[in-house]
Design a protein around this motif. Structure first.
Motif, mmCIF file in Angstrom:
data_model
loop_
_atom_site.group_PDB
_atom_site.id
_atom_site.type_symbol
_atom_site.label_atom_id
_atom_site.label_comp_id
_atom_site.label_asym_id
_atom_site.label_seq_id
_atom_site.Cartn_x
_atom_site.Cartn_y
_atom_site.Cartn_z
ATOM 1 N N LEU A 84 0.830 -1.211 0.000
ATOM 2 C CA LEU A 84 0.000 0.000 0.000
ATOM 3 C C LEU A 84 0.862 1.257 0.000
ATOM 4 C CD1 LEU A 84 -2.881 -0.812 2.515
ATOM 5 C CD2 LEU A 84 -3.144 -0.145 0.127
ATOM 6 N N GLN A 85 1.879 1.251 0.837
ATOM 7 C CA GLN A 85 2.757 2.418 0.935
ATOM 8 C C GLN A 85 3.508 2.640 -0.379
ATOM 9 O OE1 GLN A 85 6.173 2.465 3.724
ATOM 10 N NE2 GLN A 85 5.127 4.259 4.584
ATOM 11 N N SER A 86 4.015 1.577 -0.937
ATOM 12 C CA SER A 86 4.738 1.675 -2.203
ATOM 13 C C SER A 86 3.831 2.191 -3.312
ATOM 14 C CB SER A 86 5.308 0.301 -2.562
ATOM 15 O OG SER A 86 5.973 0.350 -3.793
ATOM 16 N N ASN A 87 2.605 1.713 -3.351
ATOM 17 C CA ASN A 87 1.660 2.162 -4.379
ATOM 18 C C ASN A 87 1.248 3.613 -4.176
ATOM 19 O OD1 ASN A 87 1.763 -0.295 -5.666
ATOM 20 N ND2 ASN A 87 0.002 -1.103 -4.584
ATOM 21 N N ALA A 88 1.093 4.033 -2.937
ATOM 22 C CA ALA A 88 0.769 5.437 -2.671
ATOM 23 C C ALA A 88 1.903 6.334 -3.156
ATOM 24 C CB ALA A 88 0.510 5.648 -1.181
#
Length: 120
Positions: A84-88
């Motif tokens: 999730l963090q990487s995609n954000a």
């Protein structure tokens, strides 16, 4: 679980190809939302790392199985939060790139790579 990987990749490719373009002020504002979201995941990632090793369940076989089950869920949670963090961060980079903000795009992409590496 779909956590936005495809959307982030497609948006970034559209920005690379020039089919997704935004005004710099709008791009910065949109990117800021994704960056705040990415930052908000840090405490949750820290907690999910900490609960990957649990104690206090006792010495019975069923206790060890229960403990391993919870630890396994914590590992899966960490992987999901990291993604999730990487995609954000990838979404933020796409917005920045859409406005031609190359330096900020590079900084955000670097942060995404470091974030993904830390989650390994």
């Amino acid at each position: 679980m779909n956590v936005g990987e495809t959307a982030a990749a497609e948006l970034y490719q559209s920005a690379c190809g020039g089919t997704f373009q935004l005004d710099p002020a709008v791009a910065r504002e949109c990117a800021a939302h994704f960056l705040r979201f990415a930052d908000s995941l840090d405490p949750h990632l820290g907690q999910s790392h900490r609960i990957q090793t649990l104690t206090g369940f006792g010495a019975l076989d069923s206790s060890r199985q229960l403990s391993r089950g919870f630890e396994s869920k914590a590992v899966a949670l960490t992987a999901t939060l990291t993604t999730l963090q990487s995609n954000a961060l990838a979404m933020a980079a796409a917005y920045l790139l859409s406005a031609g903000l190359i330096q900020q795009t590079d900084e955000t992409r670097s942060r995404a790579l470091l974030s993904a590496r830390a989650g390994l």
